[in-house]
Scaffold this motif. Structure first.
Motif, mmCIF file in Angstrom:
data_model
loop_
_atom_site.group_PDB
_atom_site.id
_atom_site.type_symbol
_atom_site.label_atom_id
_atom_site.label_comp_id
_atom_site.label_asym_id
_atom_site.label_seq_id
_atom_site.Cartn_x
_atom_site.Cartn_y
_atom_site.Cartn_z
ATOM 1 N N LYS A 72 54.564 26.606 8.311
ATOM 2 C CA LYS A 72 55.061 25.505 9.139
ATOM 3 C C LYS A 72 56.348 25.923 9.852
ATOM 4 C CE LYS A 72 55.994 20.544 8.682
ATOM 5 N NZ LYS A 72 57.451 20.484 8.537
ATOM 6 N N ALA A 73 57.234 26.594 9.111
ATOM 7 C CA ALA A 73 58.502 27.032 9.709
ATOM 8 C C ALA A 73 58.238 27.987 10.874
ATOM 9 C CB ALA A 73 59.368 27.699 8.649
ATOM 10 N N VAL A 74 57.312 28.902 10.669
ATOM 11 C CA VAL A 74 57.023 29.881 11.724
ATOM 12 C C VAL A 74 56.374 29.189 12.922
ATOM 13 C CG1 VAL A 74 55.546 31.851 12.299
ATOM 14 C CG2 VAL A 74 56.896 31.875 10.215
ATOM 15 N N GLU A 75 55.410 28.333 12.654
ATOM 16 C CA GLU A 75 54.702 27.664 13.755
ATOM 17 C C GLU A 75 55.657 26.764 14.547
ATOM 18 O OE1 GLU A 75 51.996 28.300 15.133
ATOM 19 O OE2 GLU A 75 51.643 26.516 16.350
ATOM 20 N N GLU A 76 56.551 26.095 13.843
ATOM 21 C CA GLU A 76 57.532 25.242 14.543
ATOM 22 C C GLU A 76 58.430 26.085 15.438
ATOM 23 O OE1 GLU A 76 57.954 21.587 11.321
ATOM 24 O OE2 GLU A 76 59.544 23.084 11.449
ATOM 25 N N LYS A 77 58.796 27.248 14.921
ATOM 26 C CA LYS A 77 59.672 28.120 15.710
ATOM 27 C C LYS A 77 58.949 28.616 16.964
ATOM 28 C CE LYS A 77 61.107 32.237 14.583
ATOM 29 N NZ LYS A 77 61.883 33.458 14.370
ATOM 30 N N ILE A 78 57.684 28.946 16.795
ATOM 31 C CA ILE A 78 56.897 29.410 17.948
ATOM 32 C C ILE A 78 56.795 28.295 18.986
ATOM 33 C CG2 ILE A 78 54.575 30.096 18.705
ATOM 34 C CD1 ILE A 78 54.260 31.460 15.910
ATOM 35 N N GLN A 79 56.475 27.077 18.513
ATOM 36 C CA GLN A 79 56.308 25.961 19.454
ATOM 37 C C GLN A 79 57.637 25.636 20.144
ATOM 38 O OE1 GLN A 79 53.507 25.020 20.413
ATOM 39 N NE2 GLN A 79 52.203 25.783 18.772
ATOM 40 N N ALA A 80 58.736 25.736 19.393
ATOM 41 C CA ALA A 80 60.047 25.465 19.995
ATOM 42 C C ALA A 80 60.330 26.484 21.094
ATOM 43 C CB ALA A 80 61.135 25.515 18.928
ATOM 44 N N ARG A 81 60.018 27.741 20.831
ATOM 45 C CA ARG A 81 60.246 28.781 21.853
ATOM 46 C C ARG A 81 59.371 28.527 23.070
ATOM 47 N NH1 ARG A 81 57.021 32.952 21.885
ATOM 48 N NH2 ARG A 81 57.106 33.450 19.670
ATOM 49 N N ARG A 82 58.116 28.141 22.823
ATOM 50 C CA ARG A 82 57.205 27.942 23.958
ATOM 51 C C ARG A 82 57.608 26.752 24.818
ATOM 52 N NH1 ARG A 82 51.395 28.952 21.146
ATOM 53 N NH2 ARG A 82 51.720 31.151 20.679
ATOM 54 N N SER A 83 58.315 25.801 24.202
ATOM 55 C CA SER A 83 58.683 24.625 24.987
ATOM 56 C C SER A 83 59.947 24.867 25.812
ATOM 57 C CB SER A 83 58.873 23.416 24.072
ATOM 58 O OG SER A 83 59.999 23.642 23.266
ATOM 59 N N LEU A 84 60.558 26.052 25.642
ATOM 60 C CA LEU A 84 61.741 26.383 26.441
ATOM 61 C C LEU A 84 61.313 26.893 27.808
ATOM 62 C CD1 LEU A 84 63.811 28.373 23.779
ATOM 63 C CD2 LEU A 84 64.285 26.073 24.614
ATOM 64 N N PRO A 85 62.231 26.877 28.805
ATOM 65 C CA PRO A 85 61.887 27.462 30.108
ATOM 66 C C PRO A 85 61.493 28.928 29.934
ATOM 67 C CG PRO A 85 64.040 26.394 30.177
ATOM 68 C CD PRO A 85 63.578 26.342 28.758
ATOM 69 N N ALA A 86 60.689 29.446 30.889
ATOM 70 C CA ALA A 86 60.034 30.755 30.735
ATOM 71 C C ALA A 86 60.920 31.870 30.213
ATOM 72 C CB ALA A 86 59.406 31.168 32.041
ATOM 73 N N GLU A 87 62.126 32.078 30.815
ATOM 74 C CA GLU A 87 62.897 33.269 30.402
ATOM 75 C C GLU A 87 63.326 33.188 28.940
ATOM 76 O OE1 GLU A 87 67.018 32.277 32.611
ATOM 77 O OE2 GLU A 87 65.104 31.424 33.094
ATOM 78 N N ASN A 88 63.566 31.953 28.454
ATOM 79 C CA ASN A 88 63.936 31.814 27.043
ATOM 80 C C ASN A 88 62.732 31.944 26.125
ATOM 81 O OD1 ASN A 88 66.605 31.303 27.675
ATOM 82 N ND2 ASN A 88 66.132 29.164 28.102
ATOM 83 N N GLY A 89 61.579 31.725 26.702
ATOM 84 C CA GLY A 89 60.362 31.796 25.901
ATOM 85 C C GLY A 89 59.791 33.203 25.818
#
Ligand code: ADE
Length: 281
Positions: A72-89
């Motif tokens: 869950k921790a890993v998946e949340e981190k992935i989803q948080a990164r994906r929801s950032l604007p492209a360069e941060n993702g």
């Protein structure tokens, strides 16, 4: 591409993947390999993550909850990164481990309709890993690899998080760490830029089910064995033809199972028939 390996032995996977081609690709930011210690998500003061199986039997099982929390921790981190604007993702670079508290601060974005990352559970019960599967998985942005140890993992958490069951062959290992490393290696070399030479990923064993042709380097003669003259000729068309023929012969001889799936041109079929006839004479 970002690999996230859930394991009880993070040093084992990180140490095995930090050298040579894969190590360089991590350092240059083409790949990230994160090893998440499932023990960091133990919910008791002894930090134990295993228990006896209900119904009896040999060995211990990894419990559902720590595995679930780590995932869950890993998946949340992935989803948080994906929801950032492209360069941060962009892919994470050179990552080597994540601490549990840092991950738990991040929560799933509200619209959790986001596509979940694929979660591979390494198990002798899975589909057998091959080049085609490596090619398919290399298209993922994130891949979570779940490594079991001891006698395996409580079935209930597997039902909840696992999307793919993968075996690296019909033998039983002590854990999923070596299979995860095998998968990371085979998939990573297909990520554009990792090999510096995309041609070498293209023309090699298993391309269209053919095995690779034999290769030679200097010296021209070694232990009385000479490099096949065509390779010294500089005639590219002839070299290509010779290599293709060698691939065909090698595959037929060494991997008849693959050869059965290979497609030959009519000309190649005739050439092969000619060779068979010569052998019979
Ligand atoms: N875990 C134990 N044996 C395995 C295998 N052959 N493939 C994948 N995971 C495993």
């Amino acid at each position: 591409m970002n690999f996230h390996i859930l394991t009880l032995f993070p040093e084992m996977v990180l140490n095995g993947l930090n050298t040579s081609i894969i190590g360089r690709a991590v350092n240059s930011g083409l790949l990230s390999i994160e090893a998440v210690n499932i023990r960091d998500y133990a919910f008791n003061k002894h930090q134990s993550v295993d228990d006896y199986p209900y119904g009896g039997g040999a060995g211990m099982l990894m419990q559902a909850e720590p595995v679930y929390l780590a995932w869950k921790a890993v998946e949340e981190k992935i989803q948080a990164r994906r929801s950032l604007p492209a360069e941060n993702g962009a892919p994470l670079t050179g990552e080597t481990g994540v601490s549990a508290p840092e991950q738990q601060e991040i929560s799933m974005p509200p619209e959790t309709t986001a596509k979940r990352s694929r979660v591979v559970y390494l198990s002798p019960q899975g589909d057998v890993f091959d080049q085609k599967m490596a090619e398919e998985l290399a298209k993922e942005e994130d891949l979570i690899l779940l490594c079991g140890h001891y006698e395996g993992i409580d079935e209930r958490v597997l039902e909840e998080v696992v999307t793919d069951y993968v075996s690296i062959g019909d033998y039983v290992l002590t854990g999923g760490e070596l299979p995860a490393m095998v998968m990371v290696d085979a998939i990573s070399r297909l990520v554009p830029g990792v090999l510096h030479n995309d041609v070498s990923a293209e023309f090699e064993s298993f391309q269209d089910n053919f095995l690779e042709y034999p290769q030679y380097s200097r010296p021209e003669e070694w232990h009385g064995k000479k490099v096949p003259p065509v390779l010294l000729s500089g005639h590219h068309a002839n070299i290509e033809k010779w290599r293709r023929e060698q691939s065909i012969l090698r595959t037929k001889e060494r991997r008849p199972d693959l050869f059965a799936k290979c497609e030959l041109t009519d000309k190649e079929k005739k050439w092969l028939e000619g060779l068979e006839i010569q052998k019979e004479i």
